[in-house]
Design an enzyme around this catalytic site. Structure first.
Site, PDB file in Angstrom:
ATOM      1  N   ASP A 142      23.283   5.782 -24.852  1.00  0.00           N
ATOM      2  CA  ASP A 142      22.434   6.811 -24.273  1.00  0.00           C
ATOM      3  C   ASP A 142      21.962   6.278 -22.919  1.00  0.00           C
ATOM      4  O   ASP A 142      21.612   5.114 -22.792  1.00  0.00           O
ATOM      5  CB  ASP A 142      21.240   7.080 -25.177  1.00  0.00           C
ATOM      6  CG  ASP A 142      20.318   8.127 -24.593  1.00  0.00           C
ATOM      7  OD1 ASP A 142      20.826   9.114 -24.035  1.00  0.00           O
ATOM      8  OD2 ASP A 142      19.091   7.948 -24.678  1.00  0.00           O
ATOM      9  N   ASP A 197      17.045   6.144 -27.983  1.00  0.00           N
ATOM     10  CA  ASP A 197      15.601   5.933 -28.102  1.00  0.00           C
ATOM     11  C   ASP A 197      14.831   7.221 -28.358  1.00  0.00           C
ATOM     12  O   ASP A 197      13.617   7.182 -28.535  1.00  0.00           O
ATOM     13  CB  ASP A 197      15.053   5.249 -26.842  1.00  0.00           C
ATOM     14  CG  ASP A 197      15.225   6.105 -25.589  1.00  0.00           C
ATOM     15  OD1 ASP A 197      15.914   7.142 -25.677  1.00  0.00           O
ATOM     16  OD2 ASP A 197      14.656   5.731 -24.545  1.00  0.00           O
ATOM     17  N   ASP A 250      18.621  11.702 -30.372  1.00  0.00           N
ATOM     18  CA  ASP A 250      19.695  10.760 -30.713  1.00  0.00           C
ATOM     19  C   ASP A 250      19.803  10.515 -32.217  1.00  0.00           C
ATOM     20  O   ASP A 250      20.728   9.833 -32.662  1.00  0.00           O
ATOM     21  CB  ASP A 250      19.450   9.405 -30.023  1.00  0.00           C
ATOM     22  CG  ASP A 250      19.439   9.518 -28.513  1.00  0.00           C
ATOM     23  OD1 ASP A 250      20.308  10.236 -27.980  1.00  0.00           O
ATOM     24  OD2 ASP A 250      18.572   8.893 -27.876  1.00  0.00           O
TER      25      ASP A 250
END
Length: 584
Positions: A107, A338, A342
């Site tokens: 990410d 985070d 996700d």
């Protein structure tokens, strides 16, 4: 929430391999035990105590208990070592899984970048509202908003002050829609989100900001009542440009992971142009290979999942779909993230890594938590997993020798009952105390020490099959030794204690050859480890009181030459087979 709560099974190939082996021996251990006991007690006429002791030795040797214990111990030491480096391991077996990872999905926010967003500029797009008016709208919006994502926190930090517009209703930001909205009294419905999701025409200033690597949001206004859908009469008020600094050392980390045969992909909810620009600055090799996932179907996404490097404007569902596709293609995947968006991908990945500064929900479901929130710690975690897996695979043949020869000798002992003559019936030639004493110096200390070595090469596949093949020659040497010594020794009139003594020395010596192979290439401390093992064995084998306990004596002039000739033959065979296996 329902998908995040699903149970994620343990994914340990080593333990699965050992479970298959233990499952096989577990099925045969009872019938083998009964057959060996009846053979010794009824057919051979041995006392009950001797029958039980000899039969149990074969059964205990079949179980790969030593390597199972060492595997768990090695994983626990890895957990402790990573803990000292500020990495929280919430699932022990994830250390092994990460060692096998060949596809790492990143990410952007908080991984490649620092996750410390700040508003850089606010650019008005209409003359009806100047900067002060826009600031009042954003101040009111953020004061009423419950959004706590990094973007919202950055805007809230910039725009604080008196609330001018009371809130009537609100719609929180959604990772699927890429926008949030709020109906403010005396103003209308205010929208805050991605320009391409809210506006029909492209804003040139937005494109320029995206190419600089900035996150761009548009503040828009409509007089329609708040709904879950974008209204038709929406007016752009201002562009908000947000910067997120690239993490120091990210380029070196990405290069190193790539050099270790780990594929890299970036999966982000941001505009793909922004992600590509940041990836280029961070030294990401395939920064030009990107796609806007908001403009393609799931079928198209699946088709390009393996070839594309950067995925922008990805919804939580699409993140999960990308991970599923990569797993179906045979990749062992890891995912870093985070945020709440996700979670589905993190749960789907074979190994999930989150930053401690991220959302609490992600920390709860992650396998590994980086307490320093530093992406640069990932290589060290990868290497710690490789150390454990590679070292276990390296020393596994030492343990599997006993499993193989115990099974083969048990089969031969049971089959010997079919020969029809009592004197030809073969009883398992070892007793538990002999095996235990040899294990102290073969399976005990040497493998335990060797598991702490640094070994960061890519992990080999087919752990169990390769380990069994490496152990097979040594196991066959043990079987041949037993058959030869029993036949030859009996024909030469050797006593039972003489036969037991030479078999004891042959079994230990064959085990030491595997220890020596595991210690190649030699270093000072490895040579000292071999000397300690062989010296400890000889020290106990030559001690009279221990000899009595082990039911052996000292090699004599009758048995010593036979032992020497057999070991010379075995050494040559061992060297040739080891070289052949290394070439293979």
């Amino acid at each position: 929430m329902l998908e995040a709560k699903t149970v994620k099974p343990i994914n340990s190939r080593i333990m699965k391999s050992l479970d298959r082996l233990a499952g096989f021996t577990g099925k045969i251990i009872i019938p083998f035990g009964i057959a060996l006991l009846l053979e010794a007690l009824v057919l051979k006429g041995l006392p009950l105590k001797s029958s039980v002791v000899n039969s149990s030795t074969a059964l205990l040797g079949m179980l790969p208990k030593g390597i199972a214990l060492l595997t768990i111990t090695s994983l626990l030491t890895a957990v402790i070592k990573l803990g000292l480096k500020k990495v929280l391991v919430q699932e022990m077996y994830s250390v092994e899984t990460l060692a096998r990872v060949d596809m790492l999905c990143l990410d952007k926010t908080g991984t490649i970048t620092q996750g410390k967003m700040q508003v850089e500029t606010v650019l008005p797009l209409t003359q009806a509202f100047d900067k002060d008016a826009i600031a009042k709208i954003l101040t009111s919006y953020m004061a009423h908003s419950e959004d706590k994502n990094p973007t919202a926190q950055a805007i809230r930090k910039r725009f604080v002050g008196e609330v001018v517009y009371p809130m009537i209703s609100s719609l929180p930001f959604s990772s699927d829609r890429k926008w949030g909205a709020m109906e403010l009294e005396g103003l209308g419905t205010v929208f805050l989100g991605a320009p391409e999701m809210l506006l029909d025409a492209e804003v040139p200033e937005a494109r320029e900001a995206l190419e600089r690597g900035s996150r761009v949001l548009v503040l828009a206004l409509s007089q329609e009542k708040l709904d879950h859908h974008k209204p038709s009469d929406i007016q752009a008020l201002a562009l908000i440009e947000i910067l997120d600094p690239i993490r120091e050392g990210a380029a070196e980390t990405l290069d190193y992971l790539r050099s270790q045969e780990v594929g890299l992909k970036i999966i982000s909810g941001d505009n793909p142009v922004t992600v590509s620009s940041i990836a280029q600055k961070a030294g990401f090799a395939d920064y030009q290979s990107y796609v806007d996932c908001s403009k393609i179907t799931d079928e198209e996404l699946v088709a390009m999942a393996e070839e594309t490097a950067i995925f922008g404007r990805v919804s939580p569902h699409q993140k999960k779909l990308i991970i599923q596709t990569l797993k179906k293609a045979g990749h062992t995947t890891a995912m870093t993230g985070d945020g709440v968006n996700d979670i589905l991908a993190l749960r789907e990945a074979d190994c999930s890594i989150v930053m401690a500064e991220g959302d609490p929900a992600t920390r709860q479901i992650a396998n590994l938590v980086l307490l320093n929130s530093d992406f640069n710690d990932v290589p060290e975690i990868l290497f710690e997993g490789r150390r454990v897996v590679n070292n276990i695979a390296h020393i596994a043949p030492i343990f599997l020798i006993k499993t193989i020869y115990s099974f083969l000798l048990a089969v031969i002992c049971i089959a010997s009952a079919l020969l029809g003559r009592t004197e030809w019936i073969l009883i398992f030639p070892f007793i538990p105390i002999q095996i235990t004493m040899i294990d102290q110096f073969v399976e005990g200390f040497p493998p335990f020490v060797l598991t702490f070595e640094r070994n960061i090469k890519p992990v080999e596949q087919n752990f169990l099959r390769k380990s069994m093949l490496r152990a097979l020659p040594s196991a066959l040497m043990v079987v041949f030794s037993v058959l030869f010594v029993k036949i030859f020794g009996t024909s030469q009139g050797w006593s039972a204690i003489e036969i037991s003594t030479i078999l004891y020395y042959l079994l230990a010596s064959i085990g030491f050859m595997s220890v020596v192979r595991a210690c190649l290439p030699f270093s000072l401390w490895r040579v000292l480890l071999i000397i300690w093992s062989i010296g400890g064995f000889l020290g106990t084998a030559l001690f009279p009181r221990i000899q009595k306990l082990l039911e052996i004596s000292t090699l004599t002039g009758q048995t010593l030459p036979v032992y020497g000739i057999l070991m010379l033959i075995f050494t040559v065979i061992f060297i040739l087979t080891s070289r052949y296996q290394s070439r293979k």
